[in-house]
Design a protein around this motif. Structure first.
Motif, short mmCIF file in Angstrom:
data_model
loop_
_atom_site.label_atom_id
_atom_site.label_comp_id
_atom_site.label_asym_id
_atom_site.label_seq_id
_atom_site.Cartn_x
_atom_site.Cartn_y
_atom_site.Cartn_z
N MET A 9 20.74 -56.19 23.76
CA MET A 9 19.40 -56.16 23.18
C MET A 9 18.46 -55.32 24.04
O MET A 9 17.63 -54.58 23.51
CB MET A 9 18.86 -57.58 23.01
N MET A 10 18.59 -55.41 25.35
CA MET A 10 17.76 -54.59 26.24
C MET A 10 18.11 -53.12 26.08
O MET A 10 17.22 -52.26 26.07
CB MET A 10 17.94 -55.04 27.69
N PHE A 11 19.39 -52.81 25.92
CA PHE A 11 19.82 -51.43 25.71
C PHE A 11 19.25 -50.88 24.41
O PHE A 11 18.70 -49.78 24.37
CB PHE A 11 21.35 -51.34 25.72
N LEU A 12 19.37 -51.65 23.32
CA LEU A 12 18.84 -51.21 22.04
C LEU A 12 17.32 -51.11 22.07
O LEU A 12 16.74 -50.19 21.48
CB LEU A 12 19.30 -52.15 20.92
N GLY A 13 16.68 -52.05 22.76
CA GLY A 13 15.23 -51.97 22.91
C GLY A 13 14.81 -50.73 23.68
O GLY A 13 13.82 -50.08 23.34
N GLY A 14 15.58 -50.40 24.69
CA GLY A 14 15.29 -49.19 25.47
C GLY A 14 15.45 -47.93 24.64
O GLY A 14 14.66 -47.00 24.74
N ILE A 15 16.48 -47.91 23.80
CA ILE A 15 16.67 -46.76 22.91
C ILE A 15 15.50 -46.66 21.94
O ILE A 15 15.00 -45.57 21.67
CB ILE A 15 18.02 -46.87 22.17
N TYR A 16 15.06 -47.81 21.42
CA TYR A 16 13.91 -47.81 20.50
C TYR A 16 12.66 -47.28 21.18
O TYR A 16 11.95 -46.45 20.62
CB TYR A 16 13.66 -49.21 19.95
N VAL A 17 12.40 -47.74 22.41
CA VAL A 17 11.22 -47.28 23.14
C VAL A 17 11.31 -45.79 23.41
O VAL A 17 10.32 -45.06 23.26
CB VAL A 17 11.04 -48.09 24.45
#
Length: 150
Positions: A9-17
């Motif tokens: 989730m942190m990885f996907l959130g980072g990609i989104y940001v």
């Protein structure tokens, strides 16, 4: 298992940001280029209210910017003082009317902006519904500025 879920989730959130930040930078550059094509200094596009004022100057007339600005202030003021539980139906109808007026002016602005760069009604519809994408097309495309359509 919980660590794997949290890290993904942190990885996907980072990609989104990262994607959102890149999109934001592209929008700034596109607006900067639109302003420079129209003969205005590009830095004016990054100043919030002043950039909108210059956008109306580029596409149409600044009087409509001031109309939307004042109507927005009036609408906000009425909404703050209208009591939805009380007898303020008239006030809420006034706010709805103001929103309709500003929406119509926004649509007309998109048409005028498309015409200012030599584009037609199809491009104006694109500006209405997908403004960020069509602003990128205006900014990075080979469109010339022909002047505000008064």
């Amino acid at each position: 298992m919980g660590f794997l879920v949290i890290s993904s989730m942190m990885f996907l959130g980072g990609i989104y940001v990262l994607f959102a930040f890149t999109w934001w930078i592209l929008q700034i550059v596109a607006n900067w280029r639109i302003f420079t094509k129209a003969g205005e200094a590009g830095w004016k596009s990054i100043i919030p209210v002043y950039g909108d004022y210059i956008s109306y100057k580029i596409a149409w007339q600044t009087g409509y910017f001031w109309l939307i600005f004042v109507l927005g202030i009036i609408s906000s003021w009425i909404q703050n003082y209208a009591n939805p539980a009380g007898d303020s139906t008239l006030l809420l109808m006034i706010v709805s009317l103001i929103r309709i007026i500003t929406g119509i002016i926004g649509i007309m602005y998109s048409v005028k902006l498309a015409r200012a760069f030599g584009r037609g009604i199809g491009f104006a519809i694109g500006l209405i519904f997908l403004q960020p994408v069509f602003m990128l097309i205006l900014g990075f495309g080979s469109d010339r500025y022909y002047g505000a359509d008064k």
